[in-house]
Structure formats: C-alpha cells, structure tokens
Design a protein around this motif. Structure first.
Motif, mmCIF file in Angstrom:
data_model
loop_
_atom_site.group_PDB
_atom_site.id
_atom_site.type_symbol
_atom_site.label_atom_id
_atom_site.label_comp_id
_atom_site.label_asym_id
_atom_site.label_seq_id
_atom_site.Cartn_x
_atom_site.Cartn_y
_atom_site.Cartn_z
ATOM 1 N N PHE A 8 0.848 -1.179 0.000
ATOM 2 C CA PHE A 8 0.000 0.000 0.000
ATOM 3 C C PHE A 8 0.891 1.238 0.000
ATOM 4 C CE2 PHE A 8 -2.389 -3.286 2.304
ATOM 5 C CZ PHE A 8 -3.535 -3.334 1.545
ATOM 6 N N CYS A 193 -14.132 1.325 8.923
ATOM 7 C CA CYS A 193 -14.050 0.412 7.770
ATOM 8 C C CYS A 193 -15.247 -0.533 7.737
ATOM 9 C CB CYS A 193 -12.758 -0.388 7.829
ATOM 10 S SG CYS A 193 -11.254 0.553 7.505
ATOM 11 N N MET A 197 -18.054 -0.632 4.720
ATOM 12 C CA MET A 197 -17.961 -1.733 3.768
ATOM 13 C C MET A 197 -18.836 -2.934 4.127
ATOM 14 S SD MET A 197 -13.998 -1.435 2.490
ATOM 15 C CE MET A 197 -13.209 -1.176 4.072
ATOM 16 N N THR A 236 -16.279 -10.275 1.714
ATOM 17 C CA THR A 236 -16.680 -9.413 0.599
ATOM 18 C C THR A 236 -17.988 -9.874 -0.031
ATOM 19 O OG1 THR A 236 -15.268 -10.708 -0.896
ATOM 20 C CG2 THR A 236 -14.324 -8.707 0.068
ATOM 21 N N CYS A 249 -17.978 1.185 -1.687
ATOM 22 C CA CYS A 249 -16.772 1.318 -0.875
ATOM 23 C C CYS A 249 -15.833 0.134 -1.067
ATOM 24 C CB CYS A 249 -17.148 1.471 0.597
ATOM 25 S SG CYS A 249 -17.886 3.062 1.007
ATOM 26 N N LEU A 250 -16.393 -1.073 -1.141
ATOM 27 C CA LEU A 250 -15.560 -2.255 -1.390
ATOM 28 C C LEU A 250 -14.870 -2.157 -2.742
ATOM 29 C CD1 LEU A 250 -17.908 -5.064 -0.024
ATOM 30 C CD2 LEU A 250 -15.614 -4.540 0.819
ATOM 31 N N ALA A 253 -11.971 0.213 -2.415
ATOM 32 C CA ALA A 253 -10.886 -0.310 -1.588
ATOM 33 C C ALA A 253 -10.127 -1.440 -2.260
ATOM 34 C CB ALA A 253 -11.439 -0.793 -0.249
ATOM 35 N N LEU A 254 -10.828 -2.245 -3.046
ATOM 36 C CA LEU A 254 -10.229 -3.471 -3.581
ATOM 37 C C LEU A 254 -10.076 -3.461 -5.095
ATOM 38 C CD1 LEU A 254 -12.259 -6.084 -1.470
ATOM 39 C CD2 LEU A 254 -10.113 -4.946 -0.888
ATOM 40 N N LEU A 269 -9.295 -7.573 1.721
ATOM 41 C CA LEU A 269 -9.995 -6.624 2.581
ATOM 42 C C LEU A 269 -9.375 -6.599 3.971
ATOM 43 C CD1 LEU A 269 -12.203 -4.621 3.172
ATOM 44 C CD2 LEU A 269 -13.790 -6.529 3.518
ATOM 45 N N VAL A 272 -6.364 -4.508 3.753
ATOM 46 C CA VAL A 272 -6.712 -3.084 3.671
ATOM 47 C C VAL A 272 -7.023 -2.540 5.056
ATOM 48 C CG1 VAL A 272 -8.479 -1.471 2.862
ATOM 49 C CG2 VAL A 272 -7.479 -3.122 1.269
ATOM 50 N N THR A 276 -4.928 0.385 6.932
ATOM 51 C CA THR A 276 -5.577 1.619 7.373
ATOM 52 C C THR A 276 -5.351 1.842 8.861
ATOM 53 O OG1 THR A 276 -7.272 1.166 5.692
ATOM 54 C CG2 THR A 276 -7.720 2.917 7.256
#
Length: 308
Positions: A8, A193, A197, A236, A249-250, A253-254, A269, A272, A276
């Motif tokens: 990241f 988060c 999500m 997910t 949002c997913l 993020a992905l 996820l 992530v 974060t």
C-alpha cells in the motif's frame, strides 16, 4: 497456506493465517465420557472424516481443525474453518450443526448438544484465545518512515514516537491489564471500515485487537512501524456487503487488487483494514508525541461561529 502480500504505497502486509471458528458445547454422562470424546475428536485420523461431513453443506467452506476443551462433563469443541470470501459464521454454523448431528447419531448417542455456541468461539467479546490463536484473518502490516518524513510531515521525531509507543501502547496497556489492546486507537479505524464496507460492526470487539510496534532503525535515523492484528473478521460477500453504499466502498478499496481465487477478496480486505489501522496509529502517535492533539482538534474539529 498460500501467503498473501500487498503493498500500500510503501506499506506492506501479509495474511498469516485464517479460520472462522465456532465452538459448540456438549454434555456427556460422566467425566470419563467427556474425556473419551475429546480423545476421539483429536485423533489424527478423525479430521478427514469430520471434513467430509462438514463439506456436505458448503462448496467453499473447509474444516481445518478441531480442538476440544473439557470442563467436568462439558466438552467445548472449537472448529476452525476457511470460508472463501464470506466472513462465514453462518456457513460455519450450518456445517458444524451437521457435524454435531452426525456425532450424536453415529458415534456418541449419549452426547447432548447444549448449544451450537459455547462462547469459546469466541465471537463479539474480548478474548485471550482469539489474541493467541486468531480468528478470521490474522494480519501483519508494516512501513518504514524516514526521519525526514517524520520531522517534516508528522512534526515530531522518530525517537519521540518510538518512546511514546513503548510507554503508552505497550507499558500503559500492560499496566491496565489489556487483552489485545496494545495500540492507540485501532478500534476507531476498524469501526469506520466495517460501517463503510458492510461488515458486522459488533465484531469490532475482536477485530480491533492489535499490537502496534515502533522501532528505530538505520542507527536511529528512521522509524519502522508495524501492526499485528490476529482476528480481523471480514468478508466481501454476504451480510451488508450487498448494500449499494457498501458495494461502492468495497470497489474503491479493492479495485486494484487481484482476486483470482475464492478467498482472495476477503484476504485483501483484511489487509486493507490492517493497512488503514497502521496509518491511523502513525497519525495519532505523531499528534500525541508532538503535542498537537488538542490544538488540531480545536482548529479543525470545531463548528465555525455564526453571526446573526
């Protein structure tokens, strides 16, 4: 297990292990019967049989292991299972319910199932068991911060951040008797988060367990920061992930992370979330070590005055 790595923008992460757990509690006629059940369950040759029964209820769930704990006539059977891209509690519950019925019908007719959950799972509660053995996804994430970045961007020094992390996150939390709370505010980030999500916000309890480490490197010039989070419980698919806002949002993020095999999305996820949290820990520790926490709140988090 295949190890998973994602970078990241300078930070890296790994999924160390994964397994959603459910722990039914049963009662046996005597302590001897309870001990017999424990020994039978934990014999190496039993796992293949139990996996076959469990797999009859799901395409993606796989039984990994079973641990038995005896308390008098009671036996707590902690099943750990992989669940693909789902967080997986319903998947695991369905499979284990079938396993328990098979045990009672074909092997231990004297067995009485008290509850499909005996609280050794352990779900939505702080627990040393999850802290040590993990639940969901166990993830580690880390990053190197150069001294220039720490001084110019964070307005503090590597030495000050490292000292604060030890005295606050490690010693302070130990003095408070914390279980898995060796961090500054992981729960803030995990909750945000989860709400964004479509995750189960109640699982913030165990998903926020985290130890933050800050170490001076390169002769004290730079800072290495890491977070270790043993029980991030995310998926997910299923639950709230189907809601339009959560799906958006997913996707954000992905979107750039490859998802070629079942489970890749959930693992990504979890990474992530850990990445974060890592950023949040750096931010708060920098604000505290520089003495800017309250001034920043006063300057940036107050409603503007209105005139009539």
């Amino acid at each position: 297990m295949k190890y998973c790595n994602t970078v990241f923008s300078g930070a890296s992460s790994e999924v160390l292990s994964e397994g959603m757990t459910r722990a039914p509690v049963v009662t046996m006629p005597t302590v001897v019967h309870a001990a017999h059940l424990k020994k039978w369950i934990e014999e190496p040759q039993r796992i293949d049989y139990l996996r076959e029964v469990f797999s009859s209820t799901t395409r993606f769930g796989k039984l990994q292991k079973v641990d038995a704990t005896v308390a008098g006539r009671h036996v707590y059977l902690r099943f750990s299972c992989s669940t693909g891209d789902a967080m997986g509690m319903n998947m695991v519950g369905k499979g284990i319910n079938t396993v328990m019925a098979d045990l009672q019908q074909n092997h231990f007719p004297e067995l009485r199932l008290v509850s499909l959950s005996g609280n050794m799972c352990i779900d939505k509660k702080p627990s040393a068991l999850n802290w040590i053995n993990g639940r969901g996804k166990s993830v580690v994430a880390g990053v190197t911060l150069t001294g220039d970045v720490v001084r110019k961007v964070l307005k503090t020094t590597p030495a000050a951040m490292a000292e604060l992390n030890v005295t606050k996150n490690l010693v302070g939390s130990a003095m408070a008797g914390s279980i898995g709370g060796f961090n500054a505010h992981a729960s803030n980030v995990v909750t945000a988060c989860f709400l964004a999500m479509g995750q189960d916000p109640a699982q913030n309890v165990e998903s926020s367990t985290c130890i933050t480490q800050m170490e001076l490197i390169n002769n004290g010039e730079d800072l290495y920061v890491s977070v270790t989070m043993p029980s991030i419980e995310v998926g997910t698919i299923g639950g709230g992930t189907g809601l339009p806002a959560a799906k958006a949002c997913l996707s954000m993020a992905l979107g750039n992370i490859p998802q070629e095999n079942p489970g890749d999305g959930a693992r990504a996820l979890a990474r992530v979330v850990a990445g974060t949290v890592l950023a949040g820990e750096i931010s708060l520790l920098a604000a505290l070590s520089s003495g800017h926490l309250i001034s920043a709140h006063m300057d940036l988090n107050r409603k503007p005055s209105t005139t009539i």
